[in-house]
Design an enzyme around this catalytic site. Sequence first.
Site, PDB file in Angstrom:
ATOM      1  N   GLY A   1      11.855   4.996   1.198  1.00 49.56           N
ATOM      2  CA  GLY A   1      13.063   4.843   0.260  1.00 49.56           C
ATOM      3  C   GLY A   1      14.090   3.779   0.633  1.00 49.56           C
TER       4      GLY A   1
ATOM      5  N   SER B   1       5.544   2.639   0.010  1.00 51.17           N
ATOM      6  CA  SER B   1       6.481   2.489  -0.103  1.00 51.17           C
ATOM      7  C   SER B   1       7.592   3.723  -0.014  1.00 51.17           C
ATOM      8  CB  SER B   1       7.073   1.235  -1.479  1.00 51.17           C
ATOM      9  OG  SER B   1       7.653   2.208  -2.517  1.00 51.17           O
TER      10      SER B   1
ATOM     11  N   SER C   1      11.647   1.173   3.031  1.00 51.48           N
ATOM     12  CA  SER C   1      10.833   0.315   3.231  1.00 51.48           C
ATOM     13  C   SER C   1       9.334   0.238   2.237  1.00 51.48           C
ATOM     14  CB  SER C   1       9.931   1.435   4.749  1.00 51.48           C
ATOM     15  OG  SER C   1       9.130   1.956   4.107  1.00 51.48           O
ATOM     16  N   GLU C   2       8.265  -0.803   2.850  1.00 53.32           N
ATOM     17  CA  GLU C   2       7.255  -1.215   1.793  1.00 53.32           C
ATOM     18  C   GLU C   2       6.768  -1.671   3.324  1.00 53.32           C
ATOM     19  OE1 GLU C   2       6.543  -4.175  -1.468  1.00 53.32           O
ATOM     20  OE2 GLU C   2       6.582  -4.899   0.066  1.00 53.32           O
TER      21      GLU C   2
ATOM     22  N   ASP D   1      11.510  15.261   8.136  1.00 56.70           N
ATOM     23  CA  ASP D   1      11.402  14.930   6.565  1.00 56.70           C
ATOM     24  C   ASP D   1       9.604  15.098   6.896  1.00 56.70           C
ATOM     25  OD1 ASP D   1      11.682  13.977   3.902  1.00 56.70           O
ATOM     26  OD2 ASP D   1      11.688  11.731   4.790  1.00 56.70           O
TER      27      ASP D   1
ATOM     28  N   LYS E   1       4.839  -2.197   7.868  1.00 58.81           N
ATOM     29  CA  LYS E   1       5.629  -0.967   7.797  1.00 58.81           C
ATOM     30  C   LYS E   1       7.124  -1.614   7.135  1.00 58.81           C
ATOM     31  CE  LYS E   1       8.998   2.834   7.520  1.00 58.81           C
ATOM     32  NZ  LYS E   1       9.110   4.146   8.296  1.00 58.81           N
TER      33      LYS E   1
ATOM     34  N   ILE F   1       0.997  -1.466  -0.441  1.00 57.32           N
ATOM     35  CA  ILE F   1       0.210  -0.139   0.005  1.00 57.32           C
ATOM     36  C   ILE F   1       0.797   0.797   0.646  1.00 57.32           C
ATOM     37  CG2 ILE F   1      -1.552  -0.885   0.638  1.00 57.32           C
ATOM     38  CD1 ILE F   1      -1.038   0.032   3.335  1.00 57.32           C
TER      39      ILE F   1
HETATM   40  N1  LIG Z   1       0.250   3.220   8.435  1.00 58.56           N
HETATM   41  C1  LIG Z   1       0.599   3.318   7.273  1.00 58.56           C
HETATM   42  N2  LIG Z   1      -0.221   3.445   6.320  1.00 58.56           N
HETATM   43  C2  LIG Z   1      -0.851   3.192   5.352  1.00 58.56           C
HETATM   44  N3  LIG Z   1       0.365   4.273   3.885  1.00 58.56           N
HETATM   45  C3  LIG Z   1       1.315   3.646   4.813  1.00 58.56           C
HETATM   46  C4  LIG Z   1       1.764   4.158   6.378  1.00 58.56           C
HETATM   47  N4  LIG Z   1       2.806   4.158   6.582  1.00 58.56           N
HETATM   48  C5  LIG Z   1       3.521   4.951   5.291  1.00 58.56           C
HETATM   49  N5  LIG Z   1       2.086   4.754   4.208  1.00 58.56           N
HETATM   50  C6  LIG Z   1       2.849   4.414   2.985  1.00 58.56           C
HETATM   51  O1  LIG Z   1       4.280   4.197   2.360  1.00 58.56           O
HETATM   52  C7  LIG Z   1       4.356   5.145   2.416  1.00 58.56           C
HETATM   53  C8  LIG Z   1       5.745   5.285   2.352  1.00 58.56           C
HETATM   54  O2  LIG Z   1       5.925   5.636   4.038  1.00 58.56           O
HETATM   55  P1  LIG Z   1       6.930   5.681   5.081  1.00 58.56           P
HETATM   56  O3  LIG Z   1       7.388   7.344   4.470  1.00 58.56           O
HETATM   57  O4  LIG Z   1       7.214   5.629   6.352  1.00 58.56           O
HETATM   58  O5  LIG Z   1       8.767   4.900   4.298  1.00 58.56           O
HETATM   59  P2  LIG Z   1       9.673   5.510   4.274  1.00 58.56           P
HETATM   60  O6  LIG Z   1      10.674   4.501   3.793  1.00 58.56           O
HETATM   61  O7  LIG Z   1      10.524   6.325   5.308  1.00 58.56           O
HETATM   62  O8  LIG Z   1      10.122   6.671   3.293  1.00 58.56           O
HETATM   63  P3  LIG Z   1      10.981   7.907   2.710  1.00 58.56           P
HETATM   64  O9  LIG Z   1      11.537   7.699   1.692  1.00 58.56           O
HETATM   65  O10 LIG Z   1      10.107   8.999   2.965  1.00 58.56           O
HETATM   66  O11 LIG Z   1      12.149   8.261   4.005  1.00 58.56           O
HETATM   67  C9  LIG Z   1       3.943   6.870   2.438  1.00 58.56           C
HETATM   68  O12 LIG Z   1       4.205   7.641   2.164  1.00 58.56           O
HETATM   69  C10 LIG Z   1       2.327   6.731   2.271  1.00 58.56           C
HETATM   70  O13 LIG Z   1       2.044   6.385   1.501  1.00 58.56           O
END
Ligand SMILES: Nc1ncnc2c1ncn2[C@@H]1O[C@H](COP(=O)(O)OP(=O)(O)OP(=O)(O)O)[C@@H](O)[C@H]1O
EC number: 2.7.11.1
Length: 817
Positions: A265, A263, A267-268, A388, A285, A261
């Site tokens: 940089g 992703s 994580s997914e 961020d 996550k 749902i």
């Molecule tokens: N709890 C959640 N419920 C639904 N969607 C989520 C949730 N957490 C994250 N997402 C989706 O996943 C995407 C990526 O999550 P997140 O920003 O936490 O990951 P990241 O790897 O830390 O990303 P970044 O590249 O911003 O550091 C978010 O923009 C959002 O669309």
Amino acid sequence: MTGNSKDKEVHKSPSVSTLKLLGKRLFNSGSHTDNSSLLLSAEQLGNGRSLRKRPTSPSIGGTSSGPNSPSSSAGARQRSASLHRKKNNASVGFSNGPVSSHKSSAALQDLIKHNNNPYLNSPSDILGTGTGIASTRDRDRIALDREKEREKARSKERNTHHAGLPQRSNSMASHHFPNENIVYNPYGISPNHARPDTAFADTLNMNKENDLSFYMHDGNSKIRMLPLPIANPNDFLPEDMKQYSVHLTDNFVFDTDNKPIGSGGSSEVRKVKSTYRQKDVYALKKLNMIYHESPEKFYKRCSKEFIIAKHLSHNVHITKTFYLLKVPTTTYTTRGWGFIMELGVKDLFQLMERTGWKNVPFSEKYCLFKQVAQGVKFCHDNGIAHRDLKPENVLISKEGICKLTDFGISDWYHVVPHDYTSPVKTCQGMIGSPPYTPPEVMYFDIKKHYPEKFQKPYNPLAMDSYALGIMFITMINNIIPFIDSCNTDARFREFEVSYDNFINHQNPHFRDKGCHKPGPGSEYSLARNFKNTDATRVAWRLADPNPVTRYTMDDLFNDPFFQQIETCVEPNDDDLVRVPELRKSTSATDFTENPLDGPRDQEMVHTSNPFLKNEILPSKPRSMLEIAESPSLKQKSKAKGTAKNKSHAVTDEGGNESTSPKQQDHRKNLNGEEDNDADKEEAMESGATNVDSLLEKPTPTSTKVENIPSEEDSTMKELKSMLDSTPTTPKHNGPTPLPANIGAQLDKRMSDLSLKSGTPVSTKNSSAPNVSSSSNSLRSLGSPSVSSLKKKRVVHHHLDITNSVTNMSSVSAFISR
Ligand SMILES: Nc1ncnc2c1ncn2[C@@H]1O[C@H](COP(=O)(O)OP(=O)(O)OP(=O)(O)O)[C@@H](O)[C@H]1O
């Protein structure tokens, strides 16, 4: 309130995966407009600021360096822009931008048709009004440009200055596909810079989703798997956060839908369900290793993010993070760690990219903006700088409530982390996501080749203010105002000049504290669409290029315009989120992460906590209830026998609420939900076992420590010492931060995991005025357990935004070029 149909629509919409694919193709191309007659304008103007997902600059180590490549993203963009200008021979202001090379593309026309770029609506946009009054900065800029050129040359001579450091890839940024526009993707895949951490980006390709072989490249350049055994999260958590269960499959199963749902940089995100209540759906996550990160660094980075996220999980505007769990290799994920979080319906970016966004009334946009601000204020009031902020990191709940997420680069910002009277600790290094990253941080972007003298320690709180301001401007203009907040971006330069012009010619006191005179009017491009000079004051003061005079969160909350914004939720309203129940905790002997894995005792090898070594980690981690009852591990035996098969609904407030089955029944009735949990339980659990038994193969242990900044080495020691802390009684009182002793020690040590700390700056006044916002909010009634399940009445319907791009076929038209 958005009903189920909306939710379904949400899941059908081309969300993250599509956006990413779209972004790869369309960034820097003409963006959506609803007026097809503007096709020419769009192309002429080469609008390159369409909304797109912004990956975070992953400068964990404090710098985000990149190769001294002449083909940096900035360079590439500049080339495009100048080429475009030459082509069109147009003198443009804000609307000036990178060229689209897809003039005749049907896809582009389709895209442009959906453009709602307000800059394209008026011929005067082309003139860039509001910036031509004075251009005193031009001389400075020329001088700066010259200096940068010289620095660039010097930098080339130094050549490998940043080799080996974690880098923000310029691969996608600089990589031109013959038929494709440039996309800035710090994590991009490049033939020359294969990034292991990009592996999960490919999982967004649905065709590969069930291809097991895709996940079996253990150790290859695409997939980075943690070596076995996977460390026990409890070894990295403070006493009061230790968890009863640490295995995902003990109490959760993957959603049968099984689609990612979101992703980022590193994580997914996927949906998981409670094993016991299928209606309780959460987000998992799944965290991935980035770059050439060592397992130890990965564990420390992730546990820090978790600790901060959990520390903040006491506010309606913060996405709740519940557990840090081990994730086994399954068809859906590779083994590793993941967070169980509250599920968001979508993120703010996904709302903003909908074609109907432009029709959302100001009052609703202001409401969303204020909710985000409330979340930021809560972070700051609890000692955390987010660092961020961007629309992608604002989730929207099904009730339409904005919730901040992604604390991956957040940090404690006080010099003495838990002493909120201590000064603000400044930062150094490039972090964040352009354009939400302020100019003072952009000076650290190695690809910009700024002379070192421009790189000054910066205040992380001012970073959040700026990001909030740019978000506000983006929300109103329906498009990002510029790509980078630095003077390599022509539009940012125009903004700076406009800012100075407004002060020099219209409101000399604009930057004065407490001045609430009207902000810039419609003669300024980045103010025009607000149609309200009080709103522009707020937006521009937050996005002040000068961090010294920029609005703080206190300034914002003192602003009369901000104060009168009506929201549909109060910051202290209770949440509707049910804490996931933990009933089962697989012991060391009956959980097989991998059949070839060694005995679970090996987990002890991973712990750097002498305390745990001495005490011998119990086979079953203690529950939060047990910890609360007997804080000392020595008293563990008293609680023995209560663990397995006992129901544990642990609050995210630190474990002081364990819901009894009776209470759960009560909650169920309040919710009007039908449970049938007991009937389903057995089947669900057997499903979980099946997931566990899926393929996994051993990984050669990779313990290679990369050439990382020395601070990283020291932070590893610091985390070890953090874990040596004497256990104290876990206790949480509502939104109070971590328990005093542990919290103080933890904060001190975890804060040292942050970017290079610099000189302290004066502590801001942390007192905030009472903000009266919505009179329509339902206040919490009765006990938290009751009120938390009350449905709130909202005044807005934030998720009710139409989108004319609703299916993959229309999207594939864009991406199949
Ligand atoms: N709890 C959640 N419920 C639904 N969607 C989520 C949730 N957490 C994250 N997402 C989706 O996943 C995407 C990526 O999550 P997140 O920003 O936490 O990951 P990241 O790897 O830390 O990303 P970044 O590249 O911003 O550091 C978010 O923009 C959002 O669309």
